[in-house]
Write a protein that holds these residues in place. Structure first.
Motif, mmCIF file in Angstrom:
data_model
loop_
_atom_site.group_PDB
_atom_site.id
_atom_site.type_symbol
_atom_site.label_atom_id
_atom_site.label_comp_id
_atom_site.label_asym_id
_atom_site.label_seq_id
_atom_site.Cartn_x
_atom_site.Cartn_y
_atom_site.Cartn_z
ATOM 1 N N LEU A 95 -68.653 -54.409 -7.379
ATOM 2 C CA LEU A 95 -68.861 -55.834 -7.136
ATOM 3 C C LEU A 95 -68.626 -56.637 -8.409
ATOM 4 O O LEU A 95 -67.940 -57.662 -8.400
ATOM 5 C CB LEU A 95 -70.280 -56.070 -6.602
ATOM 6 N N GLU A 96 -69.168 -56.180 -9.512
ATOM 7 C CA GLU A 96 -69.004 -56.870 -10.796
ATOM 8 C C GLU A 96 -67.534 -56.934 -11.204
ATOM 9 O O GLU A 96 -67.038 -57.993 -11.618
ATOM 10 C CB GLU A 96 -69.824 -56.165 -11.877
ATOM 11 N N ASN A 97 -66.828 -55.829 -11.102
ATOM 12 C CA ASN A 97 -65.411 -55.819 -11.485
ATOM 13 C C ASN A 97 -64.580 -56.723 -10.581
ATOM 14 O O ASN A 97 -63.649 -57.386 -11.040
ATOM 15 C CB ASN A 97 -64.864 -54.395 -11.457
ATOM 16 N N GLY A 98 -64.901 -56.753 -9.289
ATOM 17 C CA GLY A 98 -64.181 -57.626 -8.371
ATOM 18 C C GLY A 98 -64.376 -59.093 -8.707
ATOM 19 O O GLY A 98 -63.423 -59.879 -8.698
ATOM 20 N N VAL A 99 -65.599 -59.474 -9.027
ATOM 21 C CA VAL A 99 -65.875 -60.870 -9.375
ATOM 22 C C VAL A 99 -65.182 -61.235 -10.688
ATOM 23 O O VAL A 99 -64.634 -62.331 -10.821
ATOM 24 C CB VAL A 99 -67.397 -61.123 -9.444
ATOM 25 N N GLN A 100 -65.170 -60.328 -11.642
ATOM 26 C CA GLN A 100 -64.473 -60.599 -12.908
ATOM 27 C C GLN A 100 -62.974 -60.807 -12.666
ATOM 28 O O GLN A 100 -62.345 -61.651 -13.311
ATOM 29 C CB GLN A 100 -64.696 -59.455 -13.900
ATOM 30 N N THR A 101 -62.410 -60.063 -11.741
ATOM 31 C CA THR A 101 -60.994 -60.241 -11.397
ATOM 32 C C THR A 101 -60.771 -61.599 -10.742
ATOM 33 O O THR A 101 -59.777 -62.279 -11.025
ATOM 34 C CB THR A 101 -60.522 -59.108 -10.469
ATOM 35 N N LEU A 102 -61.704 -62.024 -9.882
ATOM 36 C CA LEU A 102 -61.591 -63.355 -9.274
ATOM 37 C C LEU A 102 -61.652 -64.444 -10.339
ATOM 38 O O LEU A 102 -60.976 -65.469 -10.218
ATOM 39 C CB LEU A 102 -62.690 -63.563 -8.236
ATOM 40 N N TYR A 103 -62.438 -64.241 -11.378
ATOM 41 C CA TYR A 103 -62.466 -65.203 -12.490
ATOM 42 C C TYR A 103 -61.087 -65.320 -13.138
ATOM 43 O O TYR A 103 -60.637 -66.413 -13.476
ATOM 44 C CB TYR A 103 -63.472 -64.785 -13.569
#
Length: 125
Positions: A95-103
Motif C-alpha cells: 500500500l505504501e509503495n503504491g501511494v508513493q508511485t501515485l505521488y
C-alpha cells in the motif's frame, strides 16, 4: 478491496502517462482525479498503519510474558500474532509503495500542467 483499486489506478496512470501526449487541460483534470484517489489511499494507509502497529505491539508484549509464564494459551496467542503480523506488514508495504508511485504520477502531471518540459524517464514510469 484496496489492492484491486490501487492496481487499477496505478495501471491507468502508468498507461496514460506512457502512451499519450497530454495537454495542460487534461493534466489538470487528471490531477484533480488523482488527488482524490490519493486522499482515499492515504486514509486506507493510515488505518492499516494503526492496525499493523497495534499487532506489532501486541506481539512484542506477549512474547516476554510467554517466555516467563509458558502457558499454552499464551503460546498460541503469540504464534497467531506473529502469523498475522507478517501479512499485515506485507500488506502495508504494498500500500505504501503504491501511494508513493501515485505521488510520482501526480508530480509528473503537475509539471505538464505547468507547461514544463517533462522527461518520462526522470519519473521512472
Amino acid at each position: 478491496m484496496y489492492k484491486h483499486r490501487l492496481k487499477k489506478a496505478l495501471a491507468y496512470y502508468r498507461e496514460l502517462l506512457k502512451n499519450s501526449q497530454i495537454d495542460e487541460a487534461t493534466a489538470q483534470r487528471e490531477m484533480k482525479r488523482l488527488a482524490t484517489q490519493i486522499a482515499f489511499f492515504q486514509h486506507e494507509r493510515l488505518v492499516h498503519l494503526i492496525v499493523t502497529v497495534l499487532f506489532g505491539l501486541s506481539t512484542v508484549i506477549t512474547i516476554p510474558f510467554n517466555l516467563m509464564l509458558m502457558q499454552p494459551a499464551l503460546m498460541l496467542l503469540s504464534g497467531l500474532l506473529i502469523v498475522l503480523l507478517v501479512p499485515y506488514i506485507g500488506h502495508y508495504f504494498h500500500l505504501e509503495n503504491g501511494v508513493q508511485t501515485l505521488y510520482k504520477y501526480y508530480d509528473f502531471l503537475e509539471r505538464i500542467a505547468d507547461k514544463e518540459l517533462v522527461d518520462i524517464y526522470e519519473y521512472d514510469i
